[in-house]
Design an enzyme around this catalytic site. Structure first.
Site, PDB file in Angstrom:
ATOM      1  N   THR A 166       2.343  13.138  21.595  1.00 41.17           N
ATOM      2  CA  THR A 166       3.106  13.035  22.842  1.00 41.17           C
ATOM      3  C   THR A 166       4.305  12.105  22.632  1.00 41.17           C
ATOM      4  O   THR A 166       4.246  11.217  21.781  1.00 41.17           O
ATOM      5  CB  THR A 166       2.163  12.453  23.927  1.00 41.17           C
ATOM      6  OG1 THR A 166       1.224  13.457  24.263  1.00 41.17           O
ATOM      7  CG2 THR A 166       2.886  11.983  25.161  1.00 41.17           C
ATOM      8  N   ARG A 194      -5.328  22.718  32.748  1.00 43.13           N
ATOM      9  CA  ARG A 194      -5.684  21.298  32.599  1.00 43.13           C
ATOM     10  C   ARG A 194      -4.413  20.445  32.700  1.00 43.13           C
ATOM     11  O   ARG A 194      -3.424  20.700  32.038  1.00 43.13           O
ATOM     12  CB  ARG A 194      -6.351  21.060  31.243  1.00 43.13           C
ATOM     13  CG  ARG A 194      -6.716  19.592  30.952  1.00 43.13           C
ATOM     14  CD  ARG A 194      -5.671  18.894  30.107  1.00 43.13           C
ATOM     15  NE  ARG A 194      -6.082  17.546  29.695  1.00 43.13           N
ATOM     16  CZ  ARG A 194      -5.280  16.680  29.097  1.00 43.13           C
ATOM     17  NH1 ARG A 194      -4.028  17.012  28.840  1.00 43.13           N
ATOM     18  NH2 ARG A 194      -5.689  15.494  28.774  1.00 43.13           N
ATOM     19  N   VAL A 195      -4.438  19.457  33.559  1.00 43.14           N
ATOM     20  CA  VAL A 195      -3.303  18.542  33.669  1.00 43.14           C
ATOM     21  C   VAL A 195      -3.789  17.177  33.217  1.00 43.14           C
ATOM     22  O   VAL A 195      -4.819  16.692  33.691  1.00 43.14           O
ATOM     23  CB  VAL A 195      -2.771  18.494  35.117  1.00 43.14           C
ATOM     24  CG1 VAL A 195      -1.695  17.430  35.261  1.00 43.14           C
ATOM     25  CG2 VAL A 195      -2.215  19.862  35.510  1.00 43.14           C
ATOM     26  N   GLY A 196      -3.072  16.583  32.301  1.00 43.02           N
ATOM     27  CA  GLY A 196      -3.491  15.286  31.770  1.00 43.02           C
ATOM     28  C   GLY A 196      -2.866  14.128  32.526  1.00 43.02           C
ATOM     29  O   GLY A 196      -2.410  14.262  33.663  1.00 43.02           O
ATOM     30  N   THR A 217       0.279   7.086  25.851  1.00 46.61           N
ATOM     31  CA  THR A 217      -0.138   8.244  25.064  1.00 46.61           C
ATOM     32  C   THR A 217      -1.572   8.015  24.613  1.00 46.61           C
ATOM     33  O   THR A 217      -2.004   6.885  24.438  1.00 46.61           O
ATOM     34  CB  THR A 217       0.783   8.455  23.848  1.00 46.61           C
ATOM     35  OG1 THR A 217       0.239   9.510  23.044  1.00 46.61           O
ATOM     36  CG2 THR A 217       0.917   7.213  22.988  1.00 46.61           C
ATOM     37  N   GLY A 218      -2.295   9.090  24.437  1.00 47.98           N
ATOM     38  CA  GLY A 218      -3.699   9.002  24.056  1.00 47.98           C
ATOM     39  C   GLY A 218      -4.508   9.997  24.866  1.00 47.98           C
ATOM     40  O   GLY A 218      -3.935  10.909  25.480  1.00 47.98           O
ATOM     41  N   HIS A 219      -5.807   9.819  24.897  1.00 51.29           N
ATOM     42  CA  HIS A 219      -6.692  10.752  25.581  1.00 51.29           C
ATOM     43  C   HIS A 219      -6.488  10.647  27.099  1.00 51.29           C
ATOM     44  O   HIS A 219      -6.834   9.634  27.721  1.00 51.29           O
ATOM     45  CB  HIS A 219      -8.140  10.432  25.189  1.00 51.29           C
ATOM     46  CG  HIS A 219      -9.130  11.354  25.775  1.00 51.29           C
ATOM     47  ND1 HIS A 219     -10.126  10.933  26.638  1.00 51.29           N
ATOM     48  CD2 HIS A 219      -9.275  12.697  25.657  1.00 51.29           C
ATOM     49  CE1 HIS A 219     -10.846  11.976  27.011  1.00 51.29           C
ATOM     50  NE2 HIS A 219     -10.362  13.058  26.423  1.00 51.29           N
ATOM     51  N   GLY A 220      -5.891  11.679  27.675  1.00 49.24           N
ATOM     52  CA  GLY A 220      -5.455  11.617  29.070  1.00 49.24           C
ATOM     53  C   GLY A 220      -6.556  11.306  30.060  1.00 49.24           C
ATOM     54  O   GLY A 220      -6.356  10.526  30.998  1.00 49.24           O
TER      55      GLY A 220
HETATM   56  N1  ASP Z   1      -1.956  11.886  26.989  1.00 46.77           N
HETATM   57  C1  ASP Z   1      -1.781  13.261  26.558  1.00 46.77           C
HETATM   58  C2  ASP Z   1      -2.730  14.137  27.345  1.00 46.77           C
HETATM   59  O1  ASP Z   1      -3.887  13.818  27.422  1.00 46.77           O
HETATM   60  C3  ASP Z   1      -2.004  13.470  25.103  1.00 46.77           C
HETATM   61  C4  ASP Z   1      -1.268  12.521  24.193  1.00 46.77           C
HETATM   62  O2  ASP Z   1      -0.897  11.432  24.559  1.00 46.77           O
HETATM   63  O3  ASP Z   1      -1.052  12.912  23.047  1.00 46.77           O
HETATM   64  O4  ASP Z   1      -2.295  15.131  27.834  1.00 46.77           O
END
Ligand code: ASP
Length: 251
Positions: A166, A194-196, A217-220
């Site tokens: 991201t 799916r919306v993060g 950024t990371g696991h939404g």
């Molecule tokens: N945060 C983003 C999501 O979960 C993924 C990412 O940061 O790479 O959609």
């Protein structure tokens, strides 16, 4: 005030073969955003420019290069926020748009709303004269391979979580205004619709002249649990930091 921009190209491990491209892409984005600030542009202009540059760069999981959903299609989310007045704009689940961050800015500036999704976002894009491009133009060989790999029965989800990219930027302009922008294709093989965290204000980003600006950024789904972008600014306020530009990775 001396203008500053900070960009990121996503959480997680960058595999060797992508290292050079990712580094060059983030440097290019930072320089482009900084150029805007040096010419007297606003923090909002600068983060939009920087994020757009990384959306156009296939090394990142945003715009061209986005990961694919379960159906093998690109579905993207983006947000932009102006710390001067707390205005923000976001789009989610958009498909055939080259630069979701631009559309997010138009949502912020041309509508009374903060987030447009899927079909409504596309109708709005059309009304704003943003051209639709064939979805395939956003798909790279890498994202297609990633998608295929995820369908293999012995696939390790640990590797999947780490291959994110991201993009985001935060900036302060010469007038002391701050802004943030974040853009993503989300998680590979995600469910359709799916919306993060990225387009959710306070999760994917937040900007407030009184405290600072964040792009996450990371696991939404983990980021949303704690509304991470706003939480970071809350803690900065408690520490009475004068200003901070923060990028946060949460995996
Ligand atoms: N945060 C983003 C999501 O979960 C993924 C990412 O940061 O790479 O959609």
């Amino acid at each position: 005030m001396k203008p500053v921009i900070v960009v990121h190209g996503g959480a997680g491990r960058i595999f060797k073969e992508r290292e050079e491209g990712c580094r060059a892409g983030t440097v290019r984005a930072a320089l482009q955003g900084y150029g805007v600030l040096k010419r007297g542009g606003s923090a909002v202009d600068a983060v939009e420019e920087a994020v757009q540059s990384m959306e156009d760069d296939p090394h990142f999981n945003a715009g061209c290069g986005s990961v694919l959903n379960e159906k093998g299609e690109v579905e993207m989310d983006a947000i932009i926020m102006d710390g001067k007045n707390l205005d923000s704009g976001a789009v989610s689940a958009v498909k055939c748009i080259a630069n979701p961050v631009k559309l997010a800015r138009l949502v912020m500036e041309k509508t009374k709303h903060m987030l447009l999704t899927d079909q409504g976002a596309h109708l709005f894009a059309r009304a704003m004269g943003i051209p639709e491009i064939p979805g395939e133009k956003l798909v790279t060989e890498r994202s297609r391979e990633r998608w295929r790999k995820n369908l293999e029965p012995d696939f390790n989800p640990e590797d999947f979580q780490k291959d994110l990219g991201t993009v985001g930027a935060v900036a302060i302009d010469s007038e002391g205004n701050v802004a943030c922008a974040t853009s993503t294709g989300g998680l590979s093989n995600k469910l359709i619709g799916r919306v993060g965290d990225t387009p959710c204000i306070g999760s994917g980003g937040y900007a407030d002249n009184h405290s600072g600006a964040t792009s996450t950024t990371g696991h939404g789904e983990s980021i949303m649990k704690v509304v991470l972008a706003r939480l970071i600014l809350y803690h900065m306020e408690q520490e009475s930091c004068s200003f901070g530009a923060v990028q946060c990775n949460l995996l």
